[in-house]
Design an enzyme around this catalytic site. Structure first.
Site, PDB file in Angstrom:
ATOM      1  N   ASP A  32       0.900  -1.337   0.300  1.00 53.83           N
ATOM      2  CA  ASP A  32      -0.109   0.072   0.311  1.00 53.83           C
ATOM      3  C   ASP A  32       1.267   0.971  -0.272  1.00 53.83           C
ATOM      4  OD1 ASP A  32      -2.128  -1.537   0.578  1.00 53.83           O
ATOM      5  OD2 ASP A  32      -1.620  -1.980   2.637  1.00 53.83           O
ATOM      6  N   GLU A 238     -11.693  -0.050  -2.460  1.00 54.64           N
ATOM      7  CA  GLU A 238     -10.521   0.500  -1.313  1.00 54.64           C
ATOM      8  C   GLU A 238      -9.305   1.025  -1.733  1.00 54.64           C
ATOM      9  OE1 GLU A 238      -9.659  -2.653   0.450  1.00 54.64           O
ATOM     10  OE2 GLU A 238      -8.368  -3.938  -1.196  1.00 54.64           O
TER      11      GLU A 238
HETATM   12  O1  FUB Z   1      -3.276  -3.753   3.365  1.00 52.81           O
HETATM   13  C1  FUB Z   1      -3.951  -3.866   4.196  1.00 52.81           C
HETATM   14  C2  FUB Z   1      -5.248  -3.114   3.077  1.00 52.81           C
HETATM   15  O2  FUB Z   1      -5.240  -4.384   2.383  1.00 52.81           O
HETATM   16  C3  FUB Z   1      -5.207  -1.928   2.172  1.00 52.81           C
HETATM   17  O3  FUB Z   1      -6.111  -1.181   3.429  1.00 52.81           O
HETATM   18  C4  FUB Z   1      -6.200  -2.894   1.287  1.00 52.81           C
HETATM   19  O4  FUB Z   1      -6.219  -1.256   0.620  1.00 52.81           O
HETATM   20  C5  FUB Z   1      -5.335  -3.681   0.730  1.00 52.81           C
HETATM   21  O5  FUB Z   1      -4.635  -3.071  -0.324  1.00 52.81           O
END
Ligand code: FUB
Length: 339
Positions: A32, A238
């Protein structure tokens, strides 16, 4: 669950596929990546993935991260420095578990780290921590940002104002906030209704709270109609990121269970944003999460995959590669695979 099926495929692909870029660091797992260039230096704010015994599920319980390490680079191709622990779960009074994707901002001579974590009631909230240095250590506030929820905060600066975008569905709990209050049951809009929207709020002058009620960020097709919940290839899941190129605002995001990074463009940081296409095809792993920044006159995409762990979805590594805007404002589609 979806994640278990994909995991088997990942492990097969890890043996067979070739990659365009190598991990930026290999002594820890990172994911991320939120990249910023301050005073000509590149800073990457990633999640710090760790091994866990927690079984995989569609809420992402196996992403059990406990701290943040910030990476920095003086020049392209130079050494990538791990600046050590910048913030630990144990130091955040309100946080219970799972430190997910962070971002950072600078205002004046202070740096602000924005991070999601489940609180002691297992509800994702967004916290803020402050430092005099871009690499920390960061001092967390006693409580999360009032009125904050869900995951994947990202901060975008425009004309001296800072906007915080957030939200993620499934494990990110955005679907539990449709009434404006937390409802412990998951519920999703019907397939033909507008998809759940990421949220945006201007930050207060001191960067520590929302200056306004969070608003929905509208993602639409070219004809102005909202992208519906059933369009899994295009709807928001997301990993929001904002960048500006010329006069255009680019809102990019992960489509989650269809694994793309898509992008949409608009004339204001609040949107609406019109869907333009895919900027990064699925990588090795279930999640796809990125950022975009200009460093030394070249635009780059920062992303992650699971090359280092041989395809284990919760053990990722951050990478970067050049990204190009076309004359018509579109972005050339990238692949993380070289074959
Ligand atoms: O790293 C945990 C979660 O996985 C993140 O918050 C999301 O965007 C995905 O990458």
């Amino acid at each position: 669950p979806d994640v278990i099926q994909k995991e088997a495929e990942n492990r097969r692909m890890a043996q067979e596929r070739k990659f365009v870029s190598e991990p930026l660091v290999s002594h820890i797992y990172t994911a991320d990546p939120s990249a910023h260039v301050w005073d000509d230096k590149l800073y990457i704010y990633p999640s710090h993935d760790i091994e866990t015994d927690i079984p995989m599920d569609d809420t992402g319980a196996h992403f059990a991260m406990r701290d943040y390490h910030i990476l920095s680079m003086d020049k392209l191709g130079g050494e990538v420095i791990d600046n050590g622990v910048a913030l630990s779960l144990d130091d955040v009074p309100w946080a219970g578990r799972q430190m997910w994707a962070p971002d950072a901002a600078r205002k004046g001579d202070k740096y602000y780290l924005y991070f999601p974590s489940k609180d002691k009631q297992d509800i994702f909230r967004i916290g803020v921590a402050v430092s005099d240095s871009p690499t920390g250590p960061f001092e967390p506030l006693e409580k999360p940002i009032p009125g904050s929820y869900s995951i994947d905060p990202t901060v975008f600066e425009d004309n001296g104002e800072h906007y915080l975008y957030f939200g993620g569905i499934w494990g990110g709990q955005l679907q539990r906030w449709q009434t404006g209050e937390y409802v412990a049951e998951d519920s999703y809009p019907a397939d033909d209704k507008p998809a759940l929207a990421p949220m945006v709020a201007k930050l207060s002058d001191d960067m520590l709270s929302f200056a306004e009620q969070p608003k929905k960020v509208l993602l639409q097709y070219e004809d102005g109609s909202p992208i519906p919940a059933g369009d899994n290839d295009k709807r928001f899941f997301e990993a929001a990121w904002l960048h500006k190129y010329g006069d255009t605002y680019y809102f990019s995001y992960s489509t989650g269970d269809t694994h793309n990074i898509a992008y949409a463009t608009g004339d204001s940081p609040y949107g609406p944003f019109t869907y333009r296409g895919i900027l990064l095809e699925p990588v090795l792993g279930w999640t796809n999460h990125h950022s975009i920044a200009e460093f030394d006159g070249q635009w780059y995409l920062f992303y992650h995959d699971t090359q280092l762990s041989g395809g284990q979805t919760h053990l990722r590594n951050v990478k970067m590669m050049p990204l190009a805007h076309n004359d018509d404002g579109s972005i050339q589609t990238l692949s993380a695979f070289a074959d």
